[in-house]
Design an enzyme around this catalytic site. Structure first.
Site, short mmCIF file in Angstrom:
data_model
loop_
_atom_site.label_atom_id
_atom_site.label_comp_id
_atom_site.label_asym_id
_atom_site.label_seq_id
_atom_site.Cartn_x
_atom_site.Cartn_y
_atom_site.Cartn_z
N ASN A 407 3.41 -2.22 4.83
CA ASN A 407 3.11 -2.46 3.42
C ASN A 407 1.64 -2.15 3.13
O ASN A 407 0.75 -2.85 3.64
CB ASN A 407 3.39 -3.91 3.04
CG ASN A 407 2.99 -4.21 1.61
OD1 ASN A 407 3.67 -3.80 0.67
ND2 ASN A 407 1.86 -4.89 1.42
N GLU A 408 1.38 -1.07 2.39
CA GLU A 408 0.09 -0.72 1.78
C GLU A 408 -0.99 -0.31 2.75
O GLU A 408 -2.15 -0.10 2.32
CB GLU A 408 -0.41 -1.86 0.86
CG GLU A 408 0.53 -2.13 -0.31
CD GLU A 408 -0.01 -3.05 -1.37
OE1 GLU A 408 0.55 -3.09 -2.47
OE2 GLU A 408 -1.01 -3.74 -1.07
N ASN A 409 -0.69 -0.12 4.03
CA ASN A 409 -1.76 0.22 4.97
C ASN A 409 -2.17 1.68 4.89
O ASN A 409 -3.36 2.00 5.05
CB ASN A 409 -1.33 -0.14 6.39
CG ASN A 409 -1.17 -1.64 6.57
OD1 ASN A 409 -1.63 -2.42 5.74
ND2 ASN A 409 -0.51 -2.05 7.63
N GLY A 412 -4.19 1.74 1.86
CA GLY A 412 -5.48 1.10 2.09
C GLY A 412 -6.46 2.00 2.83
O GLY A 412 -7.66 2.02 2.52
N SER A 453 5.01 1.83 2.49
CA SER A 453 5.20 1.65 1.05
C SER A 453 3.87 1.16 0.50
O SER A 453 3.40 0.09 0.91
CB SER A 453 6.32 0.65 0.77
OG SER A 453 6.57 0.55 -0.61
#
Length: 825
Positions: A407-409, A412, A453
């Site tokens: 999730n979002e790495n 990021g 994602s």
């Protein structure tokens, strides 16, 4: 035959000089609460008072005797949270460091004091950080340095309660000759038949014993001789019925049994349930970018999804019944996909069993979220081991349709200044683009894998590019009005949402004795988002006059704004199917009482957003949108049958006068969207006018024209959430509204309506326009539930709110629990 002995009783929790009874499964916090040694951290600001618990070491002990006439005895832990030494009679059996794995120790012939000594997760994480170097993250806590549920270290909706304990069952297993170590079921559909390939691994005490494996599925049986420690049986089920997502068909499940035989003697047995279905992920490039469309049994789906977080910050408290209740709520809201978010856990079998039975598709994140994760040892080996175990464990479930790396790495790394800060250090890319896809391809080639994602499919595009793959839409909540959702059409919206406080009764329980205000001490403590209240207020003031000193009014308006915001996104994106192929609302549930993005609060009460999802995720949806100076009506049809309808369009004044009217025919084929231009003369002019589009005279909305008593079509007095989720999904009974101005600028009349008790509920009859009427049933009784949320009534219309759990109905109490939009003063 293998024999299992549960070891849930007789444990004590020791921290010198204290020793107290311990529950297994459980955790330190729940044991300390049960003993009265710490307060409930969910109440008031008690969370801060128990922070010391996560900083200490703890030991679980019990006496263990393991007499057995069999050759081998194993001690099996299904889950240990997180870093521990396991000893028996002073002998070290092993060390563990991963909450997401199970562990097995040979204890044949041993007995004595069984000890599980947990080291503080903080101490372990900080030691790994010191050894491997600092890595950036969205939060200051060191959750990325060990394989533990990340959100136990706190999140922007969760408390910081760093747990330790034996969080899943523990048992002894006694066996002789051999046992089944692993079964890997590959379930496919080939030429209309169901095919099951069962790859069986065994563990032996004797290598010379000739063994047989027998597989049974749906009355079909086959045997195969084992080659050493491995064997494969393949069954073809010619009459297999397909498993479908809810709303597309039924969910037939088949019992699978694998028996390990030594001649005629059964040594071990493995049982699960499976379903036959095919699943693909269509990521082909097209004129709009790169798609992201789930295809089940050849049927292309618009995914009506919600994000799932652990339902309790202490996951050992989540029972099979609680999983079922929460997932039934999801199904009742029209949801057909649940994304298990990467800051939590691989859920228990009870979760996936319920999804199998309810037809809820599962998108499963691997547990990585919002941080740069080191790829060196000891983490790298743990990541691969947990992935291998959980991929195989969850493979039997037909509901599971997608593996997701994180999730979002990836986002990021590109956008949150990680790349510069890392200066070449590992950060997790090797997991998401290397280890995890390799494990999935090897063990579970029947399901698609996506690296993250959001993720655009490759580094050729920005990870969160809305035109490619999955997209997370957070600029709107953080910086923009929710009208910003309508400015783009992502290919798949995997996260978006808007905050609101929990139900009133939930706040009263969680903040006992507090004078409630948006900025009262307890309310601020139960608001974990950065500038959360500021974003709530800014989002509110774009539409309403923010009430000063009236908490009840603020509470209603913020909940209304949450429902309005999510509706703005879902309506827009559903109307752009098939370019947009899904929305996954952040989030379905909460893990404690908190102001958050959830549709169901931490006490299990439904917010208005929950009931709005019933409308937004129904098979048929009407929506009105401005375009090129006029209005367009979209009729969204996710059903298989064609939808033909003559709609009534009415241009009205807020005083109730009909200024213009027309009938418009729409025709939407199965799984399609029809768009119709609204006649120009019906476009509302100025803040005093609005447009109403009705199919079936508004019946399916639960609204009834006229002033007589009774229950109109779609009203279900006392009905449950599962039944109410289908309201308005038939050929008629849908309504869309379009107001061209924000509520603060609309000269609403003073709302007037009559209230009467009805069998099993409350009937409201409008004398004026009543916009977004809400019955807050928990204000009638903390145990009460209403069967519907927000409803707008035109003059003369009535609606019945079904109410369950209200012990002493009273019309004045009912009136006091009704809220609606009021004119700006």
């Amino acid at each position: 035959m293998l024999e299992a002995t549960p070891l849930g009783e007789g444990w004590i929790l020791r921290h010198e000089p204290d020793a107290l009874p311990a529950s297994v499964p459980g955790c330190v916090h729940t044991d300390l609460m049960a003993a009265g040694m710490i307060p409930d951290p969910f109440l008031g600001r008690n969370e801060a008072e128990v922070a010391w618990v996560g900083r200490r070491d703890w030991t679980y002990e019990r006496e263990l005797t393991a007499p057995s006439g069999q050759e081998r005895t194993d001690l099996v832990f299904d889950g240990l949270d997180t870093v521990a030494e396991v000893s028996l009679d002073g002998r070290l059996l092993g060390t563990v460091r991963n909450m997401h794995r199970s562990y097995r120790f040979d204890v044949t012939g041993l007995s004595g004091l069984l000890s599980v000594r947990f080291v503080s997760a903080y101490a372990e994480a900080e030691a790994v950080r010191e050894r491997l170097g600092e890595r950036p993250a969205a939060y200051a806590e060191p959750y990325q340095y060990l394989r533990k549920m990340a959100c136990s270290f706190g999140w922007d909706w969760g408390p910081t309660l760093v747990t330790a304990g034996i969080w899943r069952p523990v048992r002894l297993e006694h066996w002789s000759t051999a046992r089944i170590a692993r079964v890997r079921p590959l379930v496919t559909v080939e030429e209309g038949a169901g095919v099951v390939e069962l790859a069986v691994d065994i563990e032996r005490t004797r290598v010379d014993a000739p063994l047989t494996v027998e597989g049974t599925v749906g009355g079909h049986r086959i045997r195969a001789e084992l080659d050493g420690a491995h064997g494969v049986v393949r069954l073809r089920i010619p009459d297999a019925r397909l498993w479908w997502p809810r709303g597309y068909g039924e969910q037939p499940l088949y019992d699978v049994e694998v028996r390990l035989l030594d001649g005629a003697d059964a040594l071990d047995v493995w049982r699960r349930r499976i379903g036959f279905r095919s699943v693909e992920l269509d990521r082909r490039p097209d004129a709009h970018g790169t798609g992201f469309t789930l295809v089940v049994n050849g049927e292309r789906l618009f995914a009506r999804g919600v994000n799932w977080i652990p339902d309790d910050v202490f996951p050992s408290r989540i029972t099979r019944e609680r999983y079922r209740r929460r997932l039934e709520q999801a199904a009742g809201a029209g949801v057909d996909l649940v994304r298990v978010w990467g800051g939590g856990i691989y859920e228990s079998e009870d979760f996936y069993d319920a999804c199998d039975e309810l037809g809820l598709l599962v998108w499963q994140d691997f547990p990585f979220a919002c941080a740069a994760y080191p790829e060196e040892q000891p983490l790298r080996g743990e990541v691969e081991a947990e992935a291998r175990e959980n991929v195989v464990r969850l493979m039997p479930h037909p509901s599971l349709v997608l593996w997701n790396g994180n999730n979002e790495n990836l986002w990021g790394f590109r956008d949150w200044e990680w790349e510069a800060r890392l200066t070449g250090d590992s950060w997790g890319e090797g997991y998401y683009l290397g280890v995890l896809p390799r494990v999935v391809a090897e063990l579970d080639p029947t399901r698609p894998y996506t690296a993250g994602s959001p993720w655009s499919g490759s580094w050729r595009h920005h990870p969160n590019d809305p035109a490619h793959g999955t997209h997370h839409s957070w600029e709107v909540w953080n910086r923009q009005d929710y009208a910003g959702y309508r400015l783009s059409v992502p290919r798949f919206v995997a996260e978006f949402g808007w905050q609101a406080p929990p139900a009133y009764a939930t706040l009263r329980r969680a903040l006992p004795g507090e004078q409630l205000a948006p900025d009262s001490p307890g309310m601020l403590h139960h608001q974990k988002a950065d500038d959360g209240n500021g974003k709530l207020e800014r989002g509110l003031e774009r539409h309403f006059a923010v009430p000063d000193g009236d908490f009840d009014r603020w509470h209603y308006l913020t909940q209304l704004n949450q429902a309005r915001a999510v509706a703005a996104g879902v309506e827009h994106w559903r109307a752009h199917w098939p370019v947009c192929a899904g929305t996954v609302v952040w989030q379905l549930n909460d893990c404690w009482p908190v102001t958050s993005w959830a549709a169901i609060d931490g006490d299990g009460r439904e917010k208005p957003l929950y009931h709005e999802l019933k409308r937004l995720y129904a098979d048929r949806l009407l929506t009105l949108r401005a375009r090129d100076g006029g209005l367009v009506l979209a009729a969204v049809n996710q059903g298989a049958e064609e939808w033909r309808e003559t709609l009534t369009l009415r241009r009205m004044s807020v005083e109730g006068e009909v200024l213009g009217q027309a009938a418009v025919d729409v025709r939407a084929g199965g799984r399609s969207v029809a768009r119709v231009d609204v006649p120009r003369e019906l476009t509302p002019v100025g803040a005093k006018e609005f447009l109403v589009a009705d199919a079936g005279a508004g019946a399916g909305t639960g609204v009834r024209a006229g002033t007589g008593a009774g229950t109109g079509p779609g009203d279900r007095a006392g009905g449950d959430a599962g039944a109410a989720g289908d309201a308005g999904a038939g050929t008629g009974g849908l309504r869309a509204l379009y107001f061209p101005a924000p509520d603060r600028d609309i000269p609403y009349p003073e709302p007037r309506f009559d209230v009467a008790l009805a069998p099993g509920g409350v009937t409201v009859t409008a004398r004026t326009l009543v916009r977004d009427l809400l019955l807050q049933a928990d204000r009638l009784d903390p145990g009460a539930r209403a069967d519907r949320g927000l409803v707008t009534l035109l003059p003369g219309e009535e609606v019945t709110f079904g109410v369950r759990g209200w012990k002493t109905p009273d019309v004045e109490r009912a009136r006091s629990a009704l809220y609606c939009v009021e004119p700006t003063r």
